[in-house]
Motif scaffolding. Sequence first.
Motif, PDB file in Angstrom:
ATOM      1  N   VAL A  32       3.039  10.191   2.370  1.00  0.00           N
ATOM      2  CA  VAL A  32       3.067  11.645   2.435  1.00  0.00           C
ATOM      3  C   VAL A  32       4.494  12.157   2.614  1.00  0.00           C
ATOM      4  CG1 VAL A  32       2.565  11.586   4.924  1.00  0.00           C
ATOM      5  CG2 VAL A  32       2.153  13.681   3.625  1.00  0.00           C
ATOM      6  N   ASN A  33       4.811  13.214   1.899  1.00  0.00           N
ATOM      7  CA  ASN A  33       6.068  13.924   2.093  1.00  0.00           C
ATOM      8  C   ASN A  33       5.827  15.005   3.142  1.00  0.00           C
ATOM      9  OD1 ASN A  33       8.339  15.509   2.018  1.00  0.00           O
ATOM     10  ND2 ASN A  33       8.450  15.635  -0.206  1.00  0.00           N
TER      11      ASN A  33
ATOM     12  N   GLU B 295       5.752  -1.376   0.819  1.00  0.00           N
ATOM     13  CA  GLU B 295       5.255  -1.918   2.083  1.00  0.00           C
ATOM     14  C   GLU B 295       3.731  -1.895   2.116  1.00  0.00           C
ATOM     15  OE1 GLU B 295       5.715  -1.074   6.892  1.00  0.00           O
ATOM     16  OE2 GLU B 295       7.213  -0.303   5.487  1.00  0.00           O
ATOM     17  N   ALA B 296       3.135  -0.818   1.598  1.00  0.00           N
ATOM     18  CA  ALA B 296       1.680  -0.724   1.551  1.00  0.00           C
ATOM     19  C   ALA B 296       1.084  -1.806   0.654  1.00  0.00           C
ATOM     20  CB  ALA B 296       1.269   0.660   1.065  1.00  0.00           C
ATOM     21  N   VAL B 297       1.722  -2.055  -0.477  1.00  0.00           N
ATOM     22  CA  VAL B 297       1.242  -3.102  -1.387  1.00  0.00           C
ATOM     23  C   VAL B 297       1.312  -4.459  -0.700  1.00  0.00           C
ATOM     24  CG1 VAL B 297       1.727  -4.323  -3.544  1.00  0.00           C
ATOM     25  CG2 VAL B 297       1.829  -1.819  -3.481  1.00  0.00           C
ATOM     26  N   ARG B 298       2.403  -4.725   0.007  1.00  0.00           N
ATOM     27  CA  ARG B 298       2.527  -5.993   0.734  1.00  0.00           C
ATOM     28  C   ARG B 298       1.465  -6.124   1.822  1.00  0.00           C
ATOM     29  NH1 ARG B 298       8.189  -4.901   0.103  1.00  0.00           N
ATOM     30  NH2 ARG B 298       8.254  -3.923   2.172  1.00  0.00           N
ATOM     31  N   ALA B 299       1.038  -4.982   2.365  1.00  0.00           N
ATOM     32  CA  ALA B 299       0.007  -5.002   3.412  1.00  0.00           C
ATOM     33  C   ALA B 299      -1.386  -5.261   2.852  1.00  0.00           C
ATOM     34  CB  ALA B 299       0.029  -3.686   4.177  1.00  0.00           C
ATOM     35  N   GLY B 300      -1.526  -5.259   1.532  1.00  0.00           N
ATOM     36  CA  GLY B 300      -2.798  -5.627   0.909  1.00  0.00           C
ATOM     37  C   GLY B 300      -3.740  -4.489   0.622  1.00  0.00           C
ATOM     38  N   VAL B 301      -3.215  -3.267   0.424  1.00  0.00           N
ATOM     39  CA  VAL B 301      -4.109  -2.143   0.140  1.00  0.00           C
ATOM     40  C   VAL B 301      -4.599  -2.195  -1.297  1.00  0.00           C
ATOM     41  CG1 VAL B 301      -2.928  -0.724   1.857  1.00  0.00           C
ATOM     42  CG2 VAL B 301      -2.280  -0.536  -0.556  1.00  0.00           C
ATOM     43  N   ASP B 302      -5.673  -1.466  -1.547  1.00  0.00           N
ATOM     44  CA  ASP B 302      -6.243  -1.355  -2.890  1.00  0.00           C
ATOM     45  C   ASP B 302      -5.889  -0.033  -3.559  1.00  0.00           C
ATOM     46  OD1 ASP B 302      -8.149  -3.801  -2.735  1.00  0.00           O
ATOM     47  OD2 ASP B 302      -8.618  -2.646  -0.941  1.00  0.00           O
ATOM     48  N   VAL B 303      -5.656   1.009  -2.742  1.00  0.00           N
ATOM     49  CA  VAL B 303      -5.362   2.352  -3.240  1.00  0.00           C
ATOM     50  C   VAL B 303      -4.228   2.944  -2.413  1.00  0.00           C
ATOM     51  CG1 VAL B 303      -6.254   4.693  -3.578  1.00  0.00           C
ATOM     52  CG2 VAL B 303      -7.757   2.727  -3.960  1.00  0.00           C
ATOM     53  N   VAL B 304      -3.287   3.597  -3.113  1.00  0.00           N
ATOM     54  CA  VAL B 304      -2.239   4.358  -2.434  1.00  0.00           C
ATOM     55  C   VAL B 304      -2.421   5.833  -2.779  1.00  0.00           C
ATOM     56  CG1 VAL B 304       0.233   4.864  -2.335  1.00  0.00           C
ATOM     57  CG2 VAL B 304      -0.560   2.493  -2.323  1.00  0.00           C
ATOM     58  N   PHE B 305      -2.573   6.663  -1.762  1.00  0.00           N
ATOM     59  CA  PHE B 305      -2.630   8.114  -1.943  1.00  0.00           C
ATOM     60  C   PHE B 305      -1.208   8.659  -1.900  1.00  0.00           C
ATOM     61  CE2 PHE B 305      -6.794   7.091  -0.198  1.00  0.00           C
ATOM     62  CZ  PHE B 305      -7.651   7.865  -0.982  1.00  0.00           C
ATOM     63  N   ALA B 306      -0.768   9.291  -2.974  1.00  0.00           N
ATOM     64  CA  ALA B 306       0.533   9.956  -3.016  1.00  0.00           C
ATOM     65  C   ALA B 306       0.308  11.419  -2.676  1.00  0.00           C
ATOM     66  CB  ALA B 306       1.173   9.809  -4.385  1.00  0.00           C
ATOM     67  N   CYS B 307       0.821  11.843  -1.524  1.00  0.00           N
ATOM     68  CA  CYS B 307       0.574  13.194  -1.045  1.00  0.00           C
ATOM     69  C   CYS B 307       1.908  13.932  -0.949  1.00  0.00           C
ATOM     70  CB  CYS B 307      -0.121  13.134   0.315  1.00  0.00           C
ATOM     71  SG  CYS B 307      -0.643  14.743   0.923  1.00  0.00           S
ATOM     72  N   GLY B 308       2.194  14.725  -1.974  1.00  0.00           N
ATOM     73  CA  GLY B 308       3.457  15.444  -2.039  1.00  0.00           C
ATOM     74  C   GLY B 308       3.623  16.067  -3.406  1.00  0.00           C
ATOM     75  N   GLY B 309       4.856  16.309  -3.792  1.00  0.00           N
ATOM     76  CA  GLY B 309       5.138  16.869  -5.105  1.00  0.00           C
ATOM     77  C   GLY B 309       5.337  15.788  -6.150  1.00  0.00           C
ATOM     78  N   ASP B 310       5.882  16.194  -7.302  1.00  0.00           N
ATOM     79  CA  ASP B 310       6.090  15.252  -8.405  1.00  0.00           C
ATOM     80  C   ASP B 310       7.036  14.117  -8.015  1.00  0.00           C
ATOM     81  OD1 ASP B 310       4.415  16.513 -10.313  1.00  0.00           O
ATOM     82  OD2 ASP B 310       5.956  18.016 -10.672  1.00  0.00           O
ATOM     83  N   GLY B 311       8.027  14.412  -7.163  1.00  0.00           N
ATOM     84  CA  GLY B 311       8.963  13.383  -6.745  1.00  0.00           C
ATOM     85  C   GLY B 311       8.293  12.286  -5.940  1.00  0.00           C
ATOM     86  N   THR B 312       7.358  12.663  -5.076  1.00  0.00           N
ATOM     87  CA  THR B 312       6.614  11.676  -4.294  1.00  0.00           C
ATOM     88  C   THR B 312       5.757  10.813  -5.205  1.00  0.00           C
ATOM     89  OG1 THR B 312       6.510  13.254  -2.456  1.00  0.00           O
ATOM     90  CG2 THR B 312       5.028  11.366  -2.365  1.00  0.00           C
ATOM     91  N   VAL B 313       5.076  11.457  -6.143  1.00  0.00           N
ATOM     92  CA  VAL B 313       4.232  10.715  -7.082  1.00  0.00           C
ATOM     93  C   VAL B 313       5.070   9.726  -7.889  1.00  0.00           C
ATOM     94  CG1 VAL B 313       2.740  10.909  -9.108  1.00  0.00           C
ATOM     95  CG2 VAL B 313       2.505  12.541  -7.226  1.00  0.00           C
ATOM     96  N   MET B 314       6.225  10.190  -8.412  1.00  0.00           N
ATOM     97  CA  MET B 314       7.074   9.323  -9.218  1.00  0.00           C
ATOM     98  C   MET B 314       7.560   8.127  -8.419  1.00  0.00           C
ATOM     99  SD  MET B 314      10.540  10.290 -11.332  1.00  0.00           S
ATOM    100  CE  MET B 314      11.460  10.603  -9.811  1.00  0.00           C
ATOM    101  N   SER B 315       7.928   8.330  -7.162  1.00  0.00           N
ATOM    102  CA  SER B 315       8.406   7.234  -6.322  1.00  0.00           C
ATOM    103  C   SER B 315       7.307   6.215  -6.071  1.00  0.00           C
ATOM    104  CB  SER B 315       8.933   7.784  -4.995  1.00  0.00           C
ATOM    105  OG  SER B 315      10.051   8.624  -5.205  1.00  0.00           O
ATOM    106  N   CYS B 316       6.092   6.690  -5.824  1.00  0.00           N
ATOM    107  CA  CYS B 316       4.964   5.779  -5.637  1.00  0.00           C
ATOM    108  C   CYS B 316       4.679   4.991  -6.911  1.00  0.00           C
ATOM    109  CB  CYS B 316       3.726   6.547  -5.205  1.00  0.00           C
ATOM    110  SG  CYS B 316       3.825   7.293  -3.559  1.00  0.00           S
ATOM    111  N   VAL B 317       4.732   5.672  -8.038  1.00  0.00           N
ATOM    112  CA  VAL B 317       4.479   5.008  -9.321  1.00  0.00           C
ATOM    113  C   VAL B 317       5.428   3.840  -9.525  1.00  0.00           C
ATOM    114  CG1 VAL B 317       4.721   5.293 -11.827  1.00  0.00           C
ATOM    115  CG2 VAL B 317       3.435   6.970 -10.491  1.00  0.00           C
ATOM    116  N   SER B 318       6.713   4.032  -9.208  1.00  0.00           N
ATOM    117  CA  SER B 318       7.698   2.978  -9.430  1.00  0.00           C
ATOM    118  C   SER B 318       7.371   1.712  -8.650  1.00  0.00           C
ATOM    119  CB  SER B 318       9.100   3.474  -9.059  1.00  0.00           C
ATOM    120  OG  SER B 318       9.574   4.405 -10.018  1.00  0.00           O
TER     121      SER B 318
END
Length: 334
Positions: A22-23, A66-89
């Motif tokens: 979240v941003n 870090e979330a991926v390393r923790a073994g999650v199945d889904v990441v919620f990107a909560c913010g604007g386009d910049g937050t989404v783009m960073s999560c995508v990368s």
Amino acid sequence: MTAQGRGRPASDDGGLRSAVVVNPVKVADLAGLRRTVTDALAAAGWPEPLWYETTVADPGRGQTQEAVRAGVDVVFACGGDGTVMSCVSALVGTDVALAVLPQGTGNLLAANLGLSTDLAAGLEVAVERGRRLLDVGEVDGRHFTVMAGMGFDAQMLAATSEATKARIGWPAYVVGGLRHLRDRPMRVSIRIDDRPPVRRRARSVLIANVGRLQGGIRLLTEAEPDDGWLDVAVLSPRTLRDWAALGWAVIRRHGRVPRMEVFRGRRVVVTADRTQPRELDGDVIAPSRRLRAVIRPKALWLCVPQPERAPDLAVDAERAAERGEQLVEEARRE
């Protein structure tokens, strides 16, 4: 087409493991958001999500890794386009799905794929487990799901203040763009795949994975997020009348769009005669004379509505077109 996610096994109670990136700048009530998300996921049988806040130094990529390393199945990107783009990368090439909870102004990915901007609806989409495998564009090690651009589009974004966006929404970008309509064009060489370069005098070059701009306006009618291609739009208006004609044609979508050429490819290199502003998915990046993009086919799992529950965007599109017509008419008068 949607498909069931192929991520890690569910937790012992049957729910999927998740994380929220979240941003905090984009959220008025962070504690309230956390309660809403946690309660909704608990009601669906999901365990409590991990929580990460973005920072100026790291707008989301590190937290998602870090979330991926923790073994999650889904990441919620909560913010604007910049937050989404960073999560995508951080999610490209993994089996972890992205769920978008838009909080910013642009919300380009949500607009292009029919994702609701309502928090409850966004959570429900993830819980329903509808999935779509998307292409992703790559520029200098960073990724985009919507568009990369050089020239006028990046100037427009840089000229738009956060305060104006918060006050009037996406039309703030048009207000910012009006300041640069008379700027000098750039000379560009555009090389697509192994074809000979194309040389143009242009105001903007957009490399798109999907076709909609801010406000739901569709610039590229054939661009699809999972077709394995990048669509390249070269905009070359010279006068205010040219701008008005181009804008009107994009809004109405009748016949060809004047002062716009479209190409397709998998690798695109745009080289300008001088340093130009650049952007990825609505975020301004470092200026340069070059914009090099490649497509990464089917590289990202996205949570999307199940087919029978996908929202109808016709009303939103009609409203966006009406507002766009008003803005073009204002530009004509100026």
